[in-house]
Structure formats: structure tokens, C-alpha cells
Motif scaffolding. Sequence first.
Motif, PDB file in Angstrom:
ATOM      1  N   VAL A 155       0.972  -1.240  -0.043  1.00 26.38           N
ATOM      2  CA  VAL A 155      -0.102   0.014   0.131  1.00 26.38           C
ATOM      3  C   VAL A 155       0.802   1.312   0.008  1.00 26.38           C
ATOM      4  O   VAL A 155       0.687   2.208  -0.812  1.00 26.38           O
ATOM      5  N   TRP A 156       1.928   1.212   0.924  1.00 28.20           N
ATOM      6  CA  TRP A 156       2.840   2.517   0.708  1.00 28.20           C
ATOM      7  C   TRP A 156       3.903   2.329  -0.170  1.00 28.20           C
ATOM      8  O   TRP A 156       4.469   3.425  -0.494  1.00 28.20           O
ATOM      9  N   ARG A 178      -6.918   8.354  -9.548  1.00 22.68           N
ATOM     10  CA  ARG A 178      -5.976   9.334  -8.855  1.00 22.68           C
ATOM     11  C   ARG A 178      -6.297  10.427  -9.378  1.00 22.68           C
ATOM     12  O   ARG A 178      -6.753  10.823 -10.603  1.00 22.68           O
ATOM     13  N   VAL A 179      -6.195  11.495  -8.267  1.00 27.96           N
ATOM     14  CA  VAL A 179      -6.854  12.935  -8.705  1.00 27.96           C
ATOM     15  C   VAL A 179      -5.817  13.855  -7.949  1.00 27.96           C
ATOM     16  O   VAL A 179      -5.511  13.674  -6.795  1.00 27.96           O
ATOM     17  N   LYS A 194       4.200   5.561  -2.995  1.00 26.94           N
ATOM     18  CA  LYS A 194       5.457   6.353  -3.060  1.00 26.94           C
ATOM     19  C   LYS A 194       5.257   7.227  -4.340  1.00 26.94           C
ATOM     20  O   LYS A 194       5.728   8.288  -4.701  1.00 26.94           O
ATOM     21  N   GLU A 195       4.574   6.452  -5.416  1.00 30.49           N
ATOM     22  CA  GLU A 195       4.307   7.266  -6.922  1.00 30.49           C
ATOM     23  C   GLU A 195       3.670   8.455  -6.538  1.00 30.49           C
ATOM     24  O   GLU A 195       3.879   9.591  -7.079  1.00 30.49           O
ATOM     25  N   GLN A 227       3.771   5.318   7.323  1.00 33.00           N
ATOM     26  CA  GLN A 227       5.098   5.301   6.432  1.00 33.00           C
ATOM     27  C   GLN A 227       5.272   6.586   5.491  1.00 33.00           C
ATOM     28  O   GLN A 227       6.274   7.128   5.406  1.00 33.00           O
ATOM     29  N   LEU A 228       3.989   6.676   4.804  1.00 34.45           N
ATOM     30  CA  LEU A 228       4.110   7.660   3.883  1.00 34.45           C
ATOM     31  C   LEU A 228       4.103   9.285   4.762  1.00 34.45           C
ATOM     32  O   LEU A 228       4.798  10.144   3.946  1.00 34.45           O
ATOM     33  N   THR A 229       3.454   9.327   5.670  1.00 31.17           N
ATOM     34  CA  THR A 229       3.562  10.484   6.614  1.00 31.17           C
ATOM     35  C   THR A 229       4.989  10.942   7.002  1.00 31.17           C
ATOM     36  O   THR A 229       5.481  12.060   6.918  1.00 31.17           O
TER      37      THR A 229
END
Length: 256
Positions: A20-21, A249-250, A25-26, A48-50
Motif C-alpha cells: 500500500v505504501w 488518482r486525482v 510512493k509514486e 510510512q508515507l507521513t
Amino acid sequence: MRAVTQQWNAGLYQQSYGFVWEFGKELLGMLAPRAGESILDVGCGTGQLTAEIARAGAAVVGIDRSPAMIEEARKNFPEVRFHVEDVRALPYDGEFDAVFSNAVLHWVQPAEAAVAAMARALKPGGRLVAELGGRGNVAETIRAAEEAWKSVADGPPPSHPWYYPGVGDYASLLERHGMEVTFALLFDRPTPLEGGAQGLERWYEMFGSHWTAALAPEKRVAFLRAAEEIASVKLLRDGGWTADYRRLRVTARKRL
Ligand code: BEZ
């Protein structure tokens, strides 16, 4: 920020759903966080993305509706700010340069409440960068579960909790809340599941409790075997399962 009824096993999620993370990353590349920006990460999960956003030098806050996820996120990244909050009731007004959200908003209904609150949280000119399950997401996975349900239980299958909009649906929601859509794309992203031959069963157990928890244990086993058999035609290759994910994706900007 996940389903109202979904109980999250944060440890298992972190262990088995790292894709998921990794895929997220993209999306982070599209956010392009800069030092000094204030950024809200909606549905941060285990963080992780935070933490990646924090590493770019931004002042980031990660929020998630699940206390278990936030507890795990704080353990993982004690230097990052995390709060238990519901995206539909965000307490922010014009505070953020950007709102980011990966793989979460399809769990939130009504979607309009989430969009309204995210738009409110942005400064004028602020940007939203989000990805969620889009129209047709996990269609075969759902079909297999619903057919399997009918073969083991009486009555119709419980309805699933997800919201999978098309480009037009989500763009209209955003525009109704003062956002200008700058990019929108619906695309297939077949996603290999961890766990080899058990990958699909584990996915149903993790995310499909609206089906599995509604069945007695012996029926649950029959349900899982039947769902695997039905899904295997399209989703099983060389002993491994690939879920039929489709992403919406937006990106959008809050009107000045
Ligand atoms: C998704 O990311 O598309 C998803 C994950 C779990 C359940 C349903 C959809």
C-alpha cells in the motif's frame, strides 16, 4: 480513516500490506512536498508515507480514524505528529498547503462529507493529491465473494462498504466544494497478494469481515473455498493471487 465497522489489525496490516505504501510512493512524487509546507495526510495508517513527507521537511500531520493504526504509527515514527480523527469531521479550516491521501477514501461514506472537510482544511490555492479505489475496483474479488455467499448461506450477501467512483463522479464532488480538478485518471493496477496460495483468503479475512464475520465458522470455511474457486479463473496465476485493483488518482486545487 477506514470503514466505520472495520476493525483494523494494525500489526498484520503493516506486515502483509506493505505494497500500500510502496505503491503510494509514486503518489508522493505527485505531491512533491517542500520544506516548510503544512501538509495533512488523511488515512495515514501505520505512518510510512507521513514519515516520508516529514523527511522532505514539511510540517505534516497524519490522521486516521483507527486508534490501532495511530498507535502503531506513533511507535514507528515518534517524531511525527499523528492524531485519531475522522476525515468527515476534520477540525481544520484553511490551515494546510496540501492534503494527501492514499488508498483510504473508498472506505469513507458519505464521500461528500470527506471531500467537503478536506477542501475546508486547505488554504486558498492549496492542493489535494489523492488516490482511492476507482470504479470497477476489485470487481472480480467482490463477485466471487457474493457468488460464494449464495452457495453457503440463505438470503442476499451483505453489501460491501466501499465507494468506488469514476472520474466524473469524483470531479463533480470536488467542484461542488470549491476545488478545481487539475488531473484525474482511472487505471488498472493488478496487485499481487502476499501469502502464496493463502493470499486471497487472507485478503477476505482482513478486509471482508462484512462477509466472513456474518458466517458461522464452518460456513466461513466453505465460503472461502467457494470464493477461491470462483476467483481462481481470473485472479490465480502460478500459485499466487493477483487482486484486480483499479485506482482513481486525482489532483485538485482550492479556488482562490
Ligand atoms: C483497495 O485499496 O482498493 C482496497 C483495499 C482493501 C479493500 C478494498 C479495497
